[in-house]
Enzyme design. Sequence first.
Site, PDB file in Angstrom:
ATOM      1  N   GLU A 136       0.879  -1.124  -0.044  1.00 32.43           N
ATOM      2  CA  GLU A 136      -0.070  -0.095   0.041  1.00 32.43           C
ATOM      3  C   GLU A 136       0.884   1.225   0.231  1.00 32.43           C
ATOM      4  O   GLU A 136       1.958   1.365   0.785  1.00 32.43           O
ATOM      5  CB  GLU A 136      -0.760  -0.026   1.311  1.00 32.43           C
ATOM      6  CG  GLU A 136      -1.675   1.229   1.373  1.00 32.43           C
ATOM      7  CD  GLU A 136      -2.647   1.330   2.626  1.00 32.43           C
ATOM      8  OE1 GLU A 136      -3.214   0.158   3.132  1.00 32.43           O
ATOM      9  OE2 GLU A 136      -2.922   2.270   3.219  1.00 32.43           O
ATOM     10  N   GLU A 141      -2.580  10.932   3.605  1.00 34.94           N
ATOM     11  CA  GLU A 141      -3.639  10.892   4.776  1.00 34.94           C
ATOM     12  C   GLU A 141      -3.574  12.013   5.711  1.00 34.94           C
ATOM     13  O   GLU A 141      -2.423  12.641   5.853  1.00 34.94           O
ATOM     14  CB  GLU A 141      -3.446   9.428   5.476  1.00 34.94           C
ATOM     15  CG  GLU A 141      -3.759   8.192   5.110  1.00 34.94           C
ATOM     16  CD  GLU A 141      -3.475   6.883   5.717  1.00 34.94           C
ATOM     17  OE1 GLU A 141      -4.633   6.458   6.046  1.00 34.94           O
ATOM     18  OE2 GLU A 141      -2.384   6.851   6.256  1.00 34.94           O
TER      19      GLU A 141
END
Length: 265
Positions: A136, A141
């Site tokens: 990932e 974020e």
Amino acid sequence: MASGPTTSLLWSEEFADHQHGHLLEDIWNFDIGDGSSVGLVGWGNNELEYYTKDSVSIDGNLIIKARRVDESSGLSCYYGPAQWTSGKIHTAKKIGFKHGRIEIKAKAPQGVGTWPALWLLGANLLDGVAWPHCGEIDILENTGAHPFQVQGTIHADGYFGENGLTKIIQSPTKLADDFHTYSINWTPDSIEWFFDELSYNTITRQEVEATGKPWPFNQEFYLIMNLAIGGWFAGEVDPALTKAELMVESIKYYSIDGIGELILH
């Protein structure tokens, strides 16, 4: 003076110029629900949102809107009647990316409890290779509880979840105040993160493999964009928060010095 790398545009979504008023479903998929139907209750993170297709729209920008809802919505989550709806889209089995530069110009939502994410997953997840073994790459974020915070991370076997390889920097202004460009330069041997034009982190294959851990980043990945609410990363939601929006102006994908492959399915 050395010149920078040569980039060549391979693909883009310019939402201001979008002629359709809706996402093209030969490019984008919609995740629906609270994750229970795919064995990821609360999307694996105790998130509160129920994803719906109508939470995603185009109006000059791509808009992913989270809304607080009550029992009249008729939507049920793992914890009872849904408290929030929001949106999650991805390009799995439609468009894939392997190396290159990905730039996403976006405006973060505002409000404690929001969790916007611009990220990539290894396409072999779709062939049964479980997370985190598939790999990932988090381009961005952020959480509403940390409105200045820019964070980019990679996860794989031996470094995932709270132990992902990550770096956090602080923006001089709140990310919800304006659009910023969040990017990665991704090569077979490194991933470098950018906030606007600032390079703020590089992780190399050599340093990861020197610790005996894998580097599963030399394969096809697909792009995901979503706005989660609550969950372990975002924390408690402000009781006064009723709505939030993640806005995306554009996505651009380039090769870097000839490295980068757009994969069309």
